[in-house]
Design a protein around this motif. Structure first.
Motif, PDB file in Angstrom:
ATOM      1  N   VAL A 125       0.842  -1.199   0.000  1.00 56.12           N
ATOM      2  CA  VAL A 125       0.000   0.000   0.000  1.00 56.12           C
ATOM      3  C   VAL A 125       0.875   1.246   0.000  1.00 56.12           C
ATOM      4  O   VAL A 125       1.784   1.388   0.826  1.00 56.12           O
ATOM      5  N   LYS A 126       0.591   2.145  -0.928  1.00 55.17           N
ATOM      6  CA  LYS A 126       1.303   3.414  -1.033  1.00 55.17           C
ATOM      7  C   LYS A 126       0.398   4.566  -0.620  1.00 55.17           C
ATOM      8  O   LYS A 126      -0.776   4.607  -0.994  1.00 55.17           O
ATOM      9  N   GLN A 127       0.944   5.484   0.115  1.00 57.09           N
ATOM     10  CA  GLN A 127       0.245   6.736   0.422  1.00 57.09           C
ATOM     11  C   GLN A 127       0.758   7.804  -0.523  1.00 57.09           C
ATOM     12  O   GLN A 127       1.967   7.984  -0.657  1.00 57.09           O
ATOM     13  N   GLU A 135       4.144   9.354  -1.124  1.00 55.84           N
ATOM     14  CA  GLU A 135       4.673   9.959   0.096  1.00 55.84           C
ATOM     15  C   GLU A 135       5.256   8.912   1.040  1.00 55.84           C
ATOM     16  O   GLU A 135       6.241   9.167   1.726  1.00 55.84           O
ATOM     17  N   ALA A 136       4.607   7.724   1.065  1.00 53.12           N
ATOM     18  CA  ALA A 136       5.063   6.699   2.008  1.00 53.12           C
ATOM     19  C   ALA A 136       4.537   5.337   1.600  1.00 53.12           C
ATOM     20  O   ALA A 136       3.545   5.227   0.872  1.00 53.12           O
ATOM     21  N   THR A 137       5.240   4.298   2.048  1.00 45.41           N
ATOM     22  CA  THR A 137       4.776   2.922   1.921  1.00 45.41           C
ATOM     23  C   THR A 137       4.328   2.470   3.310  1.00 45.41           C
ATOM     24  O   THR A 137       5.107   2.518   4.263  1.00 45.41           O
ATOM     25  N   LEU A 138       3.075   2.042   3.402  1.00 47.58           N
ATOM     26  CA  LEU A 138       2.497   1.698   4.693  1.00 47.58           C
ATOM     27  C   LEU A 138       2.766   0.245   5.059  1.00 47.58           C
ATOM     28  O   LEU A 138       2.948  -0.603   4.183  1.00 47.58           O
ATOM     29  N   ASP A 139       2.783  -0.029   6.337  1.00 51.63           N
ATOM     30  CA  ASP A 139       3.016  -1.382   6.834  1.00 51.63           C
ATOM     31  C   ASP A 139       1.742  -2.202   6.669  1.00 51.63           C
ATOM     32  O   ASP A 139       0.794  -2.068   7.448  1.00 51.63           O
ATOM     33  N   ARG A 140       1.715  -3.062   5.660  1.00 53.42           N
ATOM     34  CA  ARG A 140       0.488  -3.799   5.358  1.00 53.42           C
ATOM     35  C   ARG A 140       0.135  -4.827   6.430  1.00 53.42           C
ATOM     36  O   ARG A 140      -1.010  -5.279   6.517  1.00 53.42           O
TER      37      ARG A 140
END
Length: 220
Positions: A125-127, A135-140
């Protein structure tokens, strides 16, 4: 869907999506009463034409919905028997809910006050910013896809809805409204088959799931 028919009345295996869902709640030993919320102009159709075709003895009330999802839930809450302790909310366009999901989410709501069915997220998942840049890669591993049914102690859900109405807060599910007033919510594992039919391709997927279920010797 683009065809003018409310999604819950579309046919899946020659049975409306709404009826697929209602049959599960009808057969659940956990459920004592069902309130069906539909568009205002469909109340009479449901009461006089659709529901009488099926043996749904637990359907106590058919009431009209509102402009938003949460308005429809609020209307439904007004029709619930005052003796009710736990209320369960389900999307009519999720035809593959199971009895096990219903029982587990209600039991968990009894213990924790609130519980939802959800499935873990497996994709990365990318923000992103408004310009489309990441902006960020979220901890799935900490992310879940919320589904319904969702169950709550009834006064907790009513309080959450009253608060959101006063503050004019809009939400896509009831769990968010309950989170907003500071109550933690327990997650019950759902199923990838518990799809929400919102696009034409979802009906195709639904027919495939239904065919697979009917080919099994036993299914929940």
């Amino acid at each position: 869907m683009g065809n003018g028919t409310p999604k819950q009345f579309l046919q899946l295996g020659d049975v409306p999506l709404l009826i697929h869902a209602l049959r599960v709640f009808e057969s659940s030993r956990t459920i004592t009463e069902i309130v069906v919320v539909v568009p205002q102009d469909a109340v009479e159709y449901c009461q006089q034409e659709l529901l009488p075709q099926f043996a749904l003895s637990k359907v106590n009330t058919v009431t009209g919905g509102g402009a938003r999802r949460q308005d429809s839930v609020w209307n439904g809450l007004q029709a619930v028997d005052e003796r009710t302790k736990i209320v369960i909310v389900h999307d009519a366009v999720r035809p593959f809910v199971t009895g096990a999901m219903v029982e587990q989410v209600v039991e968990s709501a009894g213990t924790h006050g609130a519980a939802i069915v959800a499935i873990p997220l497996h994709d990365t998942v990318k923000q992103a910013a408004s310009d489309g840049m990441i902006e960020a890669t979220l901890d799935r591993q900490r992310l879940w896809l919320a589904q319904t049914p969702q169950a709550f102690r009834i006064e907790l859900l009513r309080e959450a809805h009253r608060s959101s109405r006063q503050a004019d807060v809009e939400a896509t599910d009831d769990a968010f409204l309950v989170e907003r007033i500071g109550h933690r919510i327990f997650i019950v594992s759902g199923s990838p088959d518990n799809i929400k039919v919102t696009r034409p391709e979802d009906l195709v997927m639904g027919e495939a799931i239904l065919a697979a279920q009917r080919s099994r010797p036993f299914s929940d």
